[in-house]
Scaffold this motif. Sequence first.
Motif, PDB file in Angstrom:
ATOM      1  N   ASN A  73      19.174  97.757 -41.275  1.00 56.35           N
ATOM      2  CA  ASN A  73      18.753  99.149 -41.406  1.00 56.35           C
ATOM      3  C   ASN A  73      17.246  99.285 -41.606  1.00 56.35           C
ATOM      4  O   ASN A  73      16.666 100.311 -41.261  1.00 56.35           O
ATOM      5  N   ASN A  74      16.614  98.251 -42.172  1.00 58.07           N
ATOM      6  CA  ASN A  74      15.162  98.308 -42.308  1.00 58.07           C
ATOM      7  C   ASN A  74      14.528  98.383 -40.912  1.00 58.07           C
ATOM      8  O   ASN A  74      13.623  99.184 -40.669  1.00 58.07           O
ATOM      9  N   GLY A  75      15.076  97.599 -39.994  1.00 56.55           N
ATOM     10  CA  GLY A  75      14.634  97.687 -38.604  1.00 56.55           C
ATOM     11  C   GLY A  75      14.904  99.070 -38.030  1.00 56.55           C
ATOM     12  O   GLY A  75      14.105  99.610 -37.254  1.00 56.55           O
ATOM     13  N   LEU A 155       3.939  98.208 -38.140  1.00 51.76           N
ATOM     14  CA  LEU A 155       4.992  98.675 -39.053  1.00 51.76           C
ATOM     15  C   LEU A 155       5.897  97.483 -39.325  1.00 51.76           C
ATOM     16  O   LEU A 155       6.549  96.968 -38.419  1.00 51.76           O
ATOM     17  N   ASP A 156       5.914  97.048 -40.593  1.00 56.54           N
ATOM     18  CA  ASP A 156       6.705  95.869 -40.942  1.00 56.54           C
ATOM     19  C   ASP A 156       8.115  96.309 -41.333  1.00 56.54           C
ATOM     20  O   ASP A 156       8.349  96.784 -42.447  1.00 56.54           O
ATOM     21  N   ALA A 157       9.039  96.159 -40.371  1.00 50.51           N
ATOM     22  CA  ALA A 157      10.436  96.570 -40.598  1.00 50.51           C
ATOM     23  C   ALA A 157      11.368  95.402 -40.328  1.00 50.51           C
ATOM     24  O   ALA A 157      12.442  95.568 -39.761  1.00 50.51           O
ATOM     25  N   MET A 158      10.937  94.198 -40.751  1.00 53.80           N
ATOM     26  CA  MET A 158      11.806  93.029 -40.515  1.00 53.80           C
ATOM     27  C   MET A 158      12.943  92.997 -41.525  1.00 53.80           C
ATOM     28  O   MET A 158      14.109  92.893 -41.157  1.00 53.80           O
ATOM     29  N   THR A 159      12.598  93.039 -42.805  1.00 56.90           N
ATOM     30  CA  THR A 159      13.649  93.053 -43.835  1.00 56.90           C
ATOM     31  C   THR A 159      13.276  94.036 -44.940  1.00 56.90           C
ATOM     32  O   THR A 159      12.103  94.231 -45.251  1.00 56.90           O
ATOM     33  N   GLY A 160      14.293  94.632 -45.527  1.00 55.11           N
ATOM     34  CA  GLY A 160      14.107  95.528 -46.672  1.00 55.11           C
ATOM     35  C   GLY A 160      14.887  94.971 -47.845  1.00 55.11           C
ATOM     36  O   GLY A 160      14.809  93.764 -48.137  1.00 55.11           O
ATOM     37  N   ALA A 204       4.208  98.545 -44.696  1.00 54.86           N
ATOM     38  CA  ALA A 204       5.512  97.936 -44.970  1.00 54.86           C
ATOM     39  C   ALA A 204       6.554  99.032 -45.158  1.00 54.86           C
ATOM     40  O   ALA A 204       6.299 100.032 -45.831  1.00 54.86           O
ATOM     41  N   ILE A 205       7.696  98.845 -44.539  1.00 57.68           N
ATOM     42  CA  ILE A 205       8.767  99.825 -44.676  1.00 57.68           C
ATOM     43  C   ILE A 205       9.704  99.363 -45.787  1.00 57.68           C
ATOM     44  O   ILE A 205      10.246  98.253 -45.720  1.00 57.68           O
ATOM     45  N   ASP A 206       9.798 100.162 -46.809  1.00 47.89           N
ATOM     46  CA  ASP A 206      10.548  99.935 -48.042  1.00 47.89           C
ATOM     47  C   ASP A 206       9.939  98.829 -48.903  1.00 47.89           C
ATOM     48  O   ASP A 206       9.596  99.074 -50.060  1.00 47.89           O
ATOM     49  N   VAL A 207       9.802  97.623 -48.339  1.00 49.75           N
ATOM     50  CA  VAL A 207       9.175  96.515 -49.081  1.00 49.75           C
ATOM     51  C   VAL A 207       8.455  95.632 -48.051  1.00 49.75           C
ATOM     52  O   VAL A 207       8.869  95.608 -46.896  1.00 49.75           O
ATOM     53  N   PRO A 208       7.415  94.902 -48.455  1.00 49.54           N
ATOM     54  CA  PRO A 208       6.824  93.943 -47.509  1.00 49.54           C
ATOM     55  C   PRO A 208       7.858  92.848 -47.214  1.00 49.54           C
ATOM     56  O   PRO A 208       8.464  92.306 -48.145  1.00 49.54           O
ATOM     57  N   SER A 209       8.067  92.544 -45.943  1.00 52.78           N
ATOM     58  CA  SER A 209       9.062  91.526 -45.611  1.00 52.78           C
ATOM     59  C   SER A 209       8.611  90.170 -46.138  1.00 52.78           C
ATOM     60  O   SER A 209       7.458  89.785 -45.950  1.00 52.78           O
ATOM     61  N   GLY A 210       9.528  89.464 -46.786  1.00 50.21           N
ATOM     62  CA  GLY A 210       9.248  88.112 -47.267  1.00 50.21           C
ATOM     63  C   GLY A 210       9.055  88.003 -48.767  1.00 50.21           C
ATOM     64  O   GLY A 210       9.126  86.909 -49.310  1.00 50.21           O
TER      65      GLY A 210
HETATM   66  K   LIG Z   1       9.944  95.634 -44.515  1.00 50.26           K
END
Ligand SMILES: [K+]
Length: 591
Positions: A73-75, A155-160, A204-210
Amino acid sequence: MDVSNDADRLQTLLYSSYSTDTVRQMERPLLDDGVPLMRMAASATAQVTMSLLDDEDLPIENARVTVLAGAGNNGGDGLYAGAELANEGAQVTAIAVGRSLHEEAFRAFVHAGGRVLVLDSAADIPGCTSGFSAGEAGERLQAAVEYARSSHVVLDAMTGIGAAGALRGIAGTLAASIGVDGDLPDKPALPDNEPSADLPLVVAIDVPSGVGVDDGSLPGPYIPADATVTFGAMKPCAMVPPASYACGRVTLVDFGFDIDDAVPFAEMTDGDFVSDSIRLPRLADGKYSRGVVGLVTGSARYPGAAILSARAAARTNAGMVRYLGPQRAQDMVLSALPEAVLGKGRVESWVVGSGVPSAGDETGEDDAQRVTIAALLEHYALHETDDEMNARALAMPPIVVDAGALDLLPNRVVPQVVVTPHAGELAVLLNRLDGDGVEAVSRQQVEANPLRSALRAHELTGATVLLKGAVTIVVGPDGDGGDRIILSGRAPAWMATAGSGDVLAGMLGALMAQQDGLLTDDPALVPEVAAAAAYTHGLAGAIASKSEQRGWCCPRLYGHATRHSANAIGHPIVATDVIAAIPQAFDELIR
Ligand SMILES: [K+]
Ligand SMILES: NC(=O)C1=CN([C@@H]2O[C@H](COP(=O)(O)OP(=O)(O)OC[C@H]3O[C@@H](n4cnc5c(N)ncnc54)[C@H](O)[C@@H]3O)[C@@H](O)[C@H]2O)[C@@H](O)CC1
């Protein structure tokens, strides 16, 4: 937490962080009611991105945007946001890092004119090539890195909040190439987390991925952000260092979560919280009733710490300061602080160890201060069988155990013992307590996951732990048999200077002395007062350095007017300057 009105609710939302489990519980009722949270998240992200572009004078029609899109969903948030930006005229490319993309968001994205580059040859995304060779996969990855780097916005939407552990596979490789591989963020500390002028801007979307979403750790590769748009509630990584340093400027999108019964994971101190810890003088007061601090600090080798801790304690609303130490330090304390009283007597709190050599120091073994401190600390030890001694320990006044006294801490102590290590000292303490069977922890490991280290030290010793840093972490008892995590991010980075810790120790001792014995009766107050001391110390440093930069900035609230934006970087200071600014800090806190 009972939140009676809207202003209180917003204050709680901004200054509390909730675990991912709690966030999922809070969003459940809204999702069940069909509230379009993903569309709301995406719109807010697009708006924040456009306003960042505006600040850089980059027209949206000229902007090249890369969406790093994961399969979850982050994606989905990223693709919908990308679609909105494409509809505004931006040229948007999504890099699919997983084997699929959120179906509806993908359709909306393609419909808006977005292009997709697939990196995983086993991906199954409609209309996109897959099944390519390993060689082509490598070329695609290289092209993705280059495309992202030459974009105006990523836009970093890999993981939330669905991320588990360190980033693996293509997401991990991409993060290591575009971002940082596990090291601490290394950029100048600017007021209001001002984004760097370098492009691309990373949102970063929701949180920075990683990053470690639930503990603020940096378990592996991650993408430091210039701005983070977070949804519903603050996640721990947006407050707990070092992940909080990788979030950039945070905007919180309020989804209207019901937070009445939600228990925060970690709380950030603010001025209101701190003023509760300040005891105003009373008409019937004398110097004794306002609280006496006893200091066993400084040594023949390091006498300066005696002066700094004594002067800081005296300025922090204590009735009196007693000093115990070697002749040279006594002479220096009296000339710097004629108000100090030398020798033993009744005290309401102790401060021990600042400027005292540790056992590893060449002068450590035979330092007289260490003998005094070891004897005092024995009174705070908890024993497995001796109830009478334990009862006496529980009745002791609070004590700050700093620097050279940390290696004298008994294995189990009462919670009104506050240890105040920095990362290196905490590593040494943990290695001593954990003993030989457990793998040694390094200073770097403590720095990469300070919260876990502080929790471990609290669990092993029972002491309240104050781990110093740009964001200071306090872990102590919550009064219900659990842990309370309180953070203070008030300090500007100028405070990383010799003697700053000695000043904090003195201030904390004085703040504990003025609690009318309540800390001994109710140890759940100890972490609050410890965090209040860290905040007051940080505020004094901010005043002294004329800096508006902070270890942690209050997030902006999406859709609400932005407060005055801070821009004064300030100037260097020494620890003595911090002491001189304490009265003004009190003035601001009491007002
Ligand atoms: K993210
Ligand atoms: N639940 C909701 O209704 C809402 C969720 N929202 C978004 O949804 C996110 C949570 O979505 P999900 O639960 O789908 O989870 P995420 O999208 O955060 O993560 C799941 C994806 O990440 C991959 N992944 C997990 N750990 C990984 C690792 N270590 N290395 C590489 N890949 C990894 C998984 O394979 C999966 O593809 C939130 O952070 C937020 O962005 C928002 O749309 C608002 C509403």
